[in-house]
Scaffold this motif. Sequence first.
Motif, PDB file in Angstrom:
ATOM      1  N   LEU A   1      47.839  45.285  11.664  1.00 29.44           N
ATOM      2  CA  LEU A   1      47.242  46.036  10.564  1.00 29.44           C
ATOM      3  C   LEU A   1      47.599  45.444   9.206  1.00 29.44           C
ATOM      4  CD1 LEU A   1      45.517  48.594  10.121  1.00 29.44           C
ATOM      5  CD2 LEU A   1      47.653  49.872   9.868  1.00 29.44           C
ATOM      6  N   VAL A   2      48.768  44.824   9.105  1.00 30.29           N
ATOM      7  CA  VAL A   2      49.204  44.237   7.843  1.00 30.29           C
ATOM      8  C   VAL A   2      48.255  43.120   7.409  1.00 30.29           C
ATOM      9  CG1 VAL A   2      51.055  42.927   6.725  1.00 30.29           C
ATOM     10  CG2 VAL A   2      51.603  44.855   8.206  1.00 30.29           C
ATOM     11  N   GLY A   3      47.685  42.411   8.381  1.00 32.24           N
ATOM     12  CA  GLY A   3      46.758  41.331   8.075  1.00 32.24           C
ATOM     13  C   GLY A   3      45.315  41.771   7.968  1.00 32.24           C
ATOM     14  N   ARG A   4      45.078  43.077   7.920  1.00 34.85           N
ATOM     15  CA  ARG A   4      43.714  43.603   7.808  1.00 34.85           C
ATOM     16  C   ARG A   4      43.581  44.257   6.446  1.00 34.85           C
ATOM     17  NH1 ARG A   4      42.868  47.322  12.579  1.00 34.85           N
ATOM     18  NH2 ARG A   4      43.708  45.485  13.645  1.00 34.85           N
ATOM     19  N   ILE A   5      43.716  43.440   5.408  1.00 37.18           N
ATOM     20  CA  ILE A   5      43.912  43.967   4.064  1.00 37.18           C
ATOM     21  C   ILE A   5      42.694  44.714   3.544  1.00 37.18           C
ATOM     22  CG2 ILE A   5      43.128  42.056   2.598  1.00 37.18           C
ATOM     23  CD1 ILE A   5      46.521  43.895   2.394  1.00 37.18           C
TER      24      ILE A   5
END
Length: 318
Positions: free
Chosen positions: A236-240
């Motif tokens: 989720l962190v890379g799904r800005i």
Amino acid sequence: MVLSHCLIDGSGSVVAFMEAVLGTERNLGYEQPRSRTRWQAIRSDLRRTFRDLPEVRRTVKVAARLARERRGEMTATPSTGVPADGDELVHVPFASAIIDVDHFDARAAELGGNNYSLVSAFATRLGVRMGRQRARDGAVSLMVSINDRTSLDDTRANAMTFTTFTVDPATATTDLTELRGAIRTALRNAREQPDESFQLLPLTPFIPRRAVRRTAAMVLGELPVTCSNVGDVPELVGRIDGVRQSDYVICWGVEQNVKKHDIEQPGGLLVVTALRHNGKITIGVVGYQVGAENTKAVVRDHVRQTLDELGITPLEVY
């Protein structure tokens, strides 16, 4: 995304990114901007300063004792011959590597280590290439950050601590057993017996700039290589944007408005940061070597050569 380390650490930023993507709001209890006048703010800050004075006095006593006990550490960093007026700004280059996580883990297992010990071995060998071995014994001082955040509701700015230990770089490329054990011991000791140096932090507002270098030498030690391994980061962190998944996420430290004297007097800088995300491990390197060519191309070559030395084939280095 650019974050101030005065406000938040790696694990805290992971939580903040996830909450931003999910639209989760958190009330941290701060007053709204311009909700008090300048004089109200000054009076409030003065009251807080007076309340903190007993802690400051205790810290001064700790500082005096540590200064006596660690006099050798404070003077161990060799003089770089940098003129006192070295006020020109310098560039601190950055490079990064992207590695398949299965390949990285397999190589760590072959060497008798794990993710953390192989990242530490990389930081150690990179330290050798960038001139950060101690002259007296050839060892590398590795300063490792430890996550101290207890839960998602732990909103401390920098919920972390550090431990510093020495590594023999000669064994870092062939057998990680000893390094893995050293990390385990250092982490256990850091939790059971925290480094007293960090008790000096309440003195920060009162330390004259000319004294900062000596205080830093006491806290950081001689020619340290800082190694911060964030570990596994949720996708989720890379799904800005909340929808599309990024190919990779990299984090690294940014040094702004760095003066030549300030970075060369303590012997330069080397910070290695790693995280695992979306099937890849990414390593970010910020480094400055006294007396060397400090460019992105040079640091990138050091990264490539160090990975090759460890038997690691990156997907990309840039």
